[in-house]
Design an enzyme around this catalytic site. Structure first.
Site, PDB file in Angstrom:
ATOM      1  N   HIS A 101       0.839  -1.209   0.000  1.00 25.52           N
ATOM      2  CA  HIS A 101       0.000   0.000   0.000  1.00 25.52           C
ATOM      3  C   HIS A 101       0.867   1.249   0.000  1.00 25.52           C
ATOM      4  CE1 HIS A 101       0.991  -0.792   4.137  1.00 25.52           C
ATOM      5  NE2 HIS A 101       0.609   0.410   4.495  1.00 25.52           N
ATOM      6  N   ARG A 102       2.113   1.094   0.470  1.00 20.52           N
ATOM      7  CA  ARG A 102       3.134   2.134   0.332  1.00 20.52           C
ATOM      8  C   ARG A 102       4.348   1.439  -0.292  1.00 20.52           C
ATOM      9  NH1 ARG A 102      -0.257   5.218   1.783  1.00 20.52           N
ATOM     10  NH2 ARG A 102      -0.491   6.313   3.760  1.00 20.52           N
ATOM     11  N   LYS A 151       9.571  -2.738   2.784  1.00 18.13           N
ATOM     12  CA  LYS A 151      10.849  -2.635   3.506  1.00 18.13           C
ATOM     13  C   LYS A 151      10.968  -3.727   4.556  1.00 18.13           C
ATOM     14  CE  LYS A 151      14.472   0.015   4.207  1.00 18.13           C
ATOM     15  NZ  LYS A 151      15.253  -1.211   4.338  1.00 18.13           N
ATOM     16  N   LYS A 161       4.727  -2.241  11.801  1.00 18.17           N
ATOM     17  CA  LYS A 161       5.793  -1.411  12.382  1.00 18.17           C
ATOM     18  C   LYS A 161       5.917  -0.095  11.614  1.00 18.17           C
ATOM     19  CE  LYS A 161       9.442  -3.932  13.160  1.00 18.17           C
ATOM     20  NZ  LYS A 161      10.767  -4.612  13.098  1.00 18.17           N
ATOM     21  N   ASP A 218       4.952   5.884  11.242  1.00 15.99           N
ATOM     22  CA  ASP A 218       4.800   6.766  10.079  1.00 15.99           C
ATOM     23  C   ASP A 218       6.003   6.740   9.146  1.00 15.99           C
ATOM     24  OD1 ASP A 218       2.201   7.655  10.617  1.00 15.99           O
ATOM     25  OD2 ASP A 218       2.949   9.101  12.084  1.00 15.99           O
ATOM     26  N   LYS A 274      10.169  -9.003   4.194  1.00 12.20           N
ATOM     27  CA  LYS A 274      11.260  -9.628   4.967  1.00 12.20           C
ATOM     28  C   LYS A 274      11.862 -10.737   4.143  1.00 12.20           C
ATOM     29  CE  LYS A 274      12.911  -9.316   9.236  1.00 12.20           C
ATOM     30  NZ  LYS A 274      12.816  -8.103  10.066  1.00 12.20           N
ATOM     31  N   SER A 312      16.561   3.540   8.646  1.00 18.08           N
ATOM     32  CA  SER A 312      16.655   3.069   7.252  1.00 18.08           C
ATOM     33  C   SER A 312      15.912   4.026   6.329  1.00 18.08           C
ATOM     34  CB  SER A 312      16.021   1.682   7.112  1.00 18.08           C
ATOM     35  OG  SER A 312      16.937   0.676   7.433  1.00 18.08           O
TER      36      SER A 312
HETATM   37  N1  GLU Z   1      15.605  -5.758  10.284  1.00 16.47           N
HETATM   38  C1  GLU Z   1      15.128  -4.582  10.934  1.00 16.47           C
HETATM   39  C2  GLU Z   1      13.720  -4.788  11.479  1.00 16.47           C
HETATM   40  O1  GLU Z   1      13.300  -5.898  11.720  1.00 16.47           O
HETATM   41  C3  GLU Z   1      15.265  -3.352  10.061  1.00 16.47           C
HETATM   42  C4  GLU Z   1      14.453  -3.330   8.811  1.00 16.47           C
HETATM   43  C5  GLU Z   1      14.796  -2.181   7.867  1.00 16.47           C
HETATM   44  O2  GLU Z   1      15.554  -1.324   8.234  1.00 16.47           O
HETATM   45  O3  GLU Z   1      14.263  -2.211   6.753  1.00 16.47           O
HETATM   46  O4  GLU Z   1      13.010  -3.862  11.769  1.00 16.47           O
END
Ligand code: GLU
Length: 473
Positions: free
Chosen positions: A67-68, A72, A96, A101, A108, A365
């Site tokens: 949706h975005r 990540k 998360k 935001d 993952k 990140s």
């Molecule tokens: N692996 C980290 C997490 O579980 C960072 C993920 C990221 O920075 O994309 O939140």
């Protein structure tokens, strides 16, 4: 995945927690299942020639939501990874990011490997080959899916991944943003290595800014002098316990690691223990504490604060009843199973949940990704300007009042923030704002009694809004 008898899998556990939150806000079934389902999942098997022999490796990348964009989330290297775990972790990334935001979807990845069995050059070959698979199959690019470090991976692997992408897509001006958590000299950002641990510290500090919340956990006073048991001295656990003890006066009374636990009620010096681990590869024979062979049992040690910062499913139906902490801060992803969560809630143990507590990593990140796509270091344009402006204000005040301002004060007024300071400020603000949103949700709905449900309600409301605003395509 760590399978526990009589308990749902990690993914089911996350879904049950999400269901509990969705029920509170009576989310319609269609939107609920659109949010909960994992959009796409890639499994790859690829051969690499290691020491003259072909080895076939298995890896996954789950894209839970889009949706975005980009989606990540980290890539972990572990000898126990599987699809269920990757999907659970990808889902957690969705919730998360929404909670803090960070305008990304959730994803993952994992590679089934024990990195300690391989040489550096072998790991480079394996990583580049895995990255190649992800790129070719549309699961890695600066605009759609951006990995980061997780358990078993770090800056080095991220640099190899970025370089692999660059060679395949030299025309992509944003190639360096295809992965975050890179080394500083390869497009990384100051403060990313310690970001998750720093975020844990900021989360705990924010909790301790609210006297009613401290009281709800049967504590009083400030963070200073509170006792803490930490599980896992990896990147997250090391930084969180180091910062909390060095900056905030928290007493680390026990450290639980793979090879046992160390106990010292007067406090363990994290930096000296870390040096010991680097030198000896183990916590054993550390002179500043007593060794307890049965490390997991130390999760039950009485303390103000327990910080699980290692693996998922550590507090389960089996040991939840015996946990003696007033506050649990989930620095790891999914350390408490659904059943254990219910027991702890009944017992009145306060839990600062993973989706919030460990969001510092993805937050920084996000800053790194912005730095990469804007092709400029944060603060580069403003730093000197802010300094000149500050000096002018100090000079003006001296002129107007006829008094002299001390050199120290002048220095701080005329200080332009550098990248690390900006990153810390952005992270601190993110963690404070998110906690305040979670608290508001908790207080505004009498059917919500715990921070985890409040966190999920907060993030699901944001995600649902984005589905409802845009519609389903
Ligand atoms: N692996 C980290 C997490 O579980 C960072 C993920 C990221 O920075 O994309 O939140």
């Amino acid at each position: 995945m760590i399978a526990i008898a009589n308990e749902p899998s990690f993914k089911e556990s996350v879904d049950l927690m999400v269901d509990r939150a969705m029920a509170v806000i009576s989310l319609d079934d269609g939107t609920a299942s659109a949010i909960k389902s994992c959009n796409s999942l890639l499994q790859v098997k690829f051969p690499v020639k290691i020491r003259g022999k072909i080895e076939v490796f298995t890896g996954w990348r789950a894209t839970h939501s889009t949706h975005r964009l980009p989606s990540k989330g980290g890539i972990r290297y572990a000898p126990y990874a599987d699809q269920d775990e990757v999907e659970a972790l990808a889902a957690l990334m969705t919730y998360k990011c929404a909670l803090v935001d960070v305008p990304f979807g959730g994803s993952k990845g994992a590679l089934l490997i024990n990195p300690s069995h391989y040489e550096r050059d072998e790991l480079e070959m394996i990583t580049r080959r895995f990255a190649h698979e992800l790129i070719r199959k549309g699961f890695l690019s600066p605009s759609t899916n951006v990995p980061a470090p997780d358990m078993g991976t770090g800056q080095r692997e991220m640099a190899w991944i970025a370089d692999t992408y660059k060679h395949l897509h030299p025309e992509d001006i944003n190639y360096i943003a295809c992965v975050t958590g890179k080394p500083l000299h390869h497009g990384g950002i100051h403060g990313r290595v310690e970001a998750t641990g720093r975020g844990v510290q900021y989360a705990v500090r924010e909790f301790f800014r609210h006297p009613e919340d401290i009281k709800s956990a049967n504590m009083e006073g400030s963070l200073h002098g509170k006792t803490c048991v930490i599980q896992g001295l990896g990147n997250v656990g090391y930084h969180a316990s180091k910062f909390l003890s060095e900056d905030d006066g928290v007493i680390i009374t026990a450290v639980i690691e793979r090879d046992g636990a160390l106990i010292n009620n007067e406090g363990i010096n994290i930096e000296s223990l870390n040096q010991h681990i680097i030198e000896h590869g183990s916590i054993k024979n550390y002179p500043g504490a007593t060794l307890e062979e049965n490390g997991v049992a130390v999760l039950e040690k009485e303390c103000d604060m327990l910080i699980p910062a290692a693996l998922e499913s550590q507090i389960t139906l089996e040991n939840a009843d015996r946990i003696n902490a007033k506050l649990i801060v989930e620095a790891a992803n999914g350390p408490i199973t659904y059943g254990a969560d219910e027991i702890l809630n009944k017992k009145g143990t306060i839990i600062i949940p993973d989706a919030y507590a460990n969001a510092g990593g993805v937050t920084v990140s996000y800053f790194e990704w912005i730095r990469n796509i804007s092709h400029i270091r944060m603060g580069r344009m403003q730093k000197r300007h802010d300094e000149t402006h500050g000096s002018q204000i100090a000079a003006m005040l001296e002129e107007l009042t006829g008094n002299t301002i001390s050199e120290n004060l002048k220095k701080s007024v005329a200080h332009g923030a550098d990248e690390l300071e900006l990153v810390r400020s952005g992270l601190d603000d993110t963690m404070r704002t998110a906690y305040q949103q979670i608290r508001e949700t908790l207080m505004s709905n009498e059917n919500i009694n715990d921070l985890r449900t409040a966190s999920y309600v907060t993030s699901i409301t944001k995600i649902a809004r984005s589905y409802l605003d845009i519609g389903v395509y």
